[in-house]
Scaffold this motif. Sequence first.
Motif, PDB file in Angstrom:
ATOM      1  N   ASP A 193       0.826  -1.200   0.000  1.00  0.00           N
ATOM      2  CA  ASP A 193       0.000   0.000   0.000  1.00  0.00           C
ATOM      3  C   ASP A 193       0.860   1.249   0.000  1.00  0.00           C
ATOM      4  O   ASP A 193       1.454   1.617   0.997  1.00  0.00           O
ATOM      5  N   LEU A 194       0.885   1.905  -1.134  1.00  0.00           N
ATOM      6  CA  LEU A 194       1.682   3.119  -1.293  1.00  0.00           C
ATOM      7  C   LEU A 194       1.135   4.254  -0.433  1.00  0.00           C
ATOM      8  O   LEU A 194       1.846   5.217  -0.143  1.00  0.00           O
ATOM      9  N   ALA A 195      -0.111   4.149  -0.028  1.00  0.00           N
ATOM     10  CA  ALA A 195      -0.710   5.224   0.755  1.00  0.00           C
ATOM     11  C   ALA A 195      -0.249   5.191   2.210  1.00  0.00           C
ATOM     12  O   ALA A 195      -0.426   6.152   2.945  1.00  0.00           O
ATOM     13  N   ALA A 226       5.585   4.569   1.361  1.00  0.00           N
ATOM     14  CA  ALA A 226       5.857   5.656   0.422  1.00  0.00           C
ATOM     15  C   ALA A 226       7.310   6.099   0.565  1.00  0.00           C
ATOM     16  O   ALA A 226       8.040   6.238  -0.415  1.00  0.00           O
ATOM     17  N   GLU A 227       7.722   6.275   1.808  1.00  0.00           N
ATOM     18  CA  GLU A 227       9.095   6.697   2.079  1.00  0.00           C
ATOM     19  C   GLU A 227      10.095   5.612   1.649  1.00  0.00           C
ATOM     20  O   GLU A 227      11.131   5.898   1.045  1.00  0.00           O
ATOM     21  N   ILE A 250       9.721   3.241  -0.630  1.00  0.00           N
ATOM     22  CA  ILE A 250       9.764   3.157  -2.094  1.00  0.00           C
ATOM     23  C   ILE A 250      10.518   4.351  -2.670  1.00  0.00           C
ATOM     24  O   ILE A 250      11.307   4.209  -3.605  1.00  0.00           O
ATOM     25  N   LYS A 251      10.287   5.489  -2.089  1.00  0.00           N
ATOM     26  CA  LYS A 251      10.990   6.692  -2.541  1.00  0.00           C
ATOM     27  C   LYS A 251      12.496   6.482  -2.469  1.00  0.00           C
ATOM     28  O   LYS A 251      13.235   6.758  -3.411  1.00  0.00           O
ATOM     29  N   GLU A 303      13.683   3.780  -4.961  1.00  0.00           N
ATOM     30  CA  GLU A 303      13.701   4.319  -6.317  1.00  0.00           C
ATOM     31  C   GLU A 303      14.915   5.207  -6.520  1.00  0.00           C
ATOM     32  O   GLU A 303      15.603   5.113  -7.537  1.00  0.00           O
ATOM     33  N   GLN A 304      15.190   6.034  -5.551  1.00  0.00           N
ATOM     34  CA  GLN A 304      16.344   6.931  -5.601  1.00  0.00           C
ATOM     35  C   GLN A 304      17.643   6.143  -5.815  1.00  0.00           C
ATOM     36  O   GLN A 304      18.435   6.466  -6.697  1.00  0.00           O
ATOM     37  N   THR A 334      17.762   4.110  -9.163  1.00  0.00           N
ATOM     38  CA  THR A 334      17.981   5.053 -10.260  1.00  0.00           C
ATOM     39  C   THR A 334      19.442   5.480 -10.279  1.00  0.00           C
ATOM     40  O   THR A 334      20.073   5.519 -11.335  1.00  0.00           O
ATOM     41  N   THR A 374      16.063   1.214 -14.025  1.00  0.00           N
ATOM     42  CA  THR A 374      14.740   1.799 -14.176  1.00  0.00           C
ATOM     43  C   THR A 374      13.815   1.003 -13.261  1.00  0.00           C
ATOM     44  O   THR A 374      13.954  -0.204 -13.140  1.00  0.00           O
ATOM     45  N   THR A 375      12.885   1.694 -12.631  1.00  0.00           N
ATOM     46  CA  THR A 375      12.083   1.059 -11.598  1.00  0.00           C
ATOM     47  C   THR A 375      10.623   0.902 -11.988  1.00  0.00           C
ATOM     48  O   THR A 375       9.945   1.893 -12.265  1.00  0.00           O
ATOM     49  N   ILE A 376      10.155  -0.313 -12.005  1.00  0.00           N
ATOM     50  CA  ILE A 376       8.740  -0.557 -12.256  1.00  0.00           C
ATOM     51  C   ILE A 376       8.045  -0.828 -10.926  1.00  0.00           C
ATOM     52  O   ILE A 376       8.485  -1.676 -10.160  1.00  0.00           O
ATOM     53  N   ILE A 377       7.003  -0.063 -10.669  1.00  0.00           N
ATOM     54  CA  ILE A 377       6.272  -0.202  -9.410  1.00  0.00           C
ATOM     55  C   ILE A 377       5.050  -1.078  -9.615  1.00  0.00           C
ATOM     56  O   ILE A 377       4.316  -0.903 -10.589  1.00  0.00           O
TER      57      ILE A 377
END
Lengths: 315, 315
Positions: free
Chosen positions: B47-49, B54-55, B57-58, B61-62, B65, B70-73
């Motif tokens: 749950d990204l919410a 969220a943090e 995944i952020k 991804e950082q 990258t 490349t990141t597929i969610i």
Amino acid sequence: MCNPGMVAEATKQRVLEAIERLDYRPNGVARDLKRMRTGTVGVIVGDLANPFYAELIKRIEQLTTGAGYTTIICAVDGGATAERARMESLLRQRVSGVFMTYLFGDGATIDAARRAGVPLVGVSVTDERLDCVSCNDGAGARLAVDHLQALGHSRIAYVISGHTEPSTNAARLAGLNQAVLDAGLPVQRPISYAAGTSETRHLDQVLAARTRPTAFFAGNDVTALDLIDRLEAAGVRVPDDASVIGFDDIPVAALDRVSLTTLRQPIAQLAEWGVTRLSERIERPGAPPAQLALDPELIVRGTTAAVPRRRREPR
Amino acid sequence: MCNPGMVAEATKQRVLEAIERLDYRPNGVARDLKRMRTGTVGVIVGDLANPFYAELIKRIEQLTTGAGYTTIICAVDGGATAERARMESLLRQRVSGVFMTYLFGDGATIDAARRAGVPLVGVSVTDERLDCVSCNDGAGARLAVDHLQALGHSRIAYVISGHTEPSTNAARLAGLNQAVLDAGLPVQRPISYAAGTSETRHLDQVLAARTRPTAFFAGNDVTALDLIDRLEAAGVRVPDDASVIGFDDIPVAALDRVSLTTLRQPIAQLAEWGVTRLSERIERPGAPPAQLALDPELIVRGTTAAVPRRRREPR
DNA sequence: GTGAAAGCGCTAACAG
DNA sequence: CTGTTAGCGCTTTCAC
């Protein structure tokens, strides 16, 4: 041969068995190359840690996945250079389209995508050059000013902290100024400081002024929450001494202990319109860009109240 | 010919000019096909919410990258079927590796990836079959129990609401039970209800009991915040009548108005170790899976306090 | 040193 | 209607 229009059952079984045994899986990369289009879309996001964007991205991902696409997420809090670089990498990967939920002023990124013929849809941003859905920030500002004016406020200041999407920030500030003007109230100087730091000199100065604002319209809920903390740390109680109104209606705003008055964005519709529009543009490109602005809803909670007597504007 | 090891300057310029003019961009899909590997990794998230994810995944991804991927969610709140389907699509896209931040009990997804030879790294999950970094939930539970016991609490109940990552949930519940046992306290029945609904019958029953828990250990901060709202709505003040402790330390927990006592996860290290490990596994696959558990830190704020007198455990 | 050629795994067009 | 084939755009190998 034996069964017209279909292969022999035994053969079919043997093929299926071979697929199973060899763990065969069609190669999507080869498929994409051959077809000269991919089932991949990019999403450019500023800050995933902002619950509004987390929710927005979540919804977009859900819908694009439902439509059969694969979603590549690109966070660009690094700035315009990062944005340009991430778009370049999306373009090299031959994405079929890109959602932009963050736009830097520089149009280089948009131009690159357009020249490559890749459809762009802005969600929660505004720009003439692309299809956009966003919230009607001006209408939001008007709702806020009406509400605050009814409570007796006359000095309403705009507050922004740190990384906020520039086009949104600009629209909300302009919207507030306009609404304040239309209400016959004096325009206040906007307040800006960097969130996450203890740098509050500007804010302190504002609070020290004899005719300080009695209400603050924050650029978004994250800013509003941070502002309330700083206000109360400085001895200014909310809503007794000052009112605060946010924008977005992130989930925490509804917590009893937070109880933030705010403008709710129609986040589900934002995502829906965006995904629908991008699908359309992918299927038949070239239509002129269209903008759509959805109205926000004022959610009155506990951070706005009547102006304190001693601070009521002298006539 | 003229310049050894390099082409003539004029030619170089002409090529560069042609690249510019034709808006040429190397085709990543063709490149990936030829090289038989992609620079793409998948991230499976529940749950990204939830701000913790969220943090996380952020950060992931950082880092990915930064490492050139490349990141597929893929969001899988749909359940085990969705998880399996999303993994299948990642595998067809020939991703080089996958981060799992959500695991369903069923091992089908893990098996599929392993058979395809795609490295998997679990971040904030625990499973013997793959490389995992997670928070030491047992240590967290111990810190919580020590803190609460020092405040005089003896009835500490575990609370979970809705969609929480199963392996984490199980580890925290088990950790609490163990810590409570080790402290010589009575084990309480865990409380579970669906967040986002008004269904609180179970919670109401618990609160009505004569020897109700005086402290609640929530499965995560989102649950803790929701619980506090429900508790206070039911007339149980926090921390005066009951203490609540969360897990994660999401940003809102630090707000003065929320002030949630919680266990902070070392989120940056979680992401770092995960990304480092996945890169390693992509470069040289086949090493046996390793688990790593990082200790959380107790952040004491305002939702835990001494047991109210009248509810202190009779001797 | 440079340049040509083979082929990654699939799809779509076309011949049988 | 089925089976074969060309070729997507790149990389890598091999011949020159």
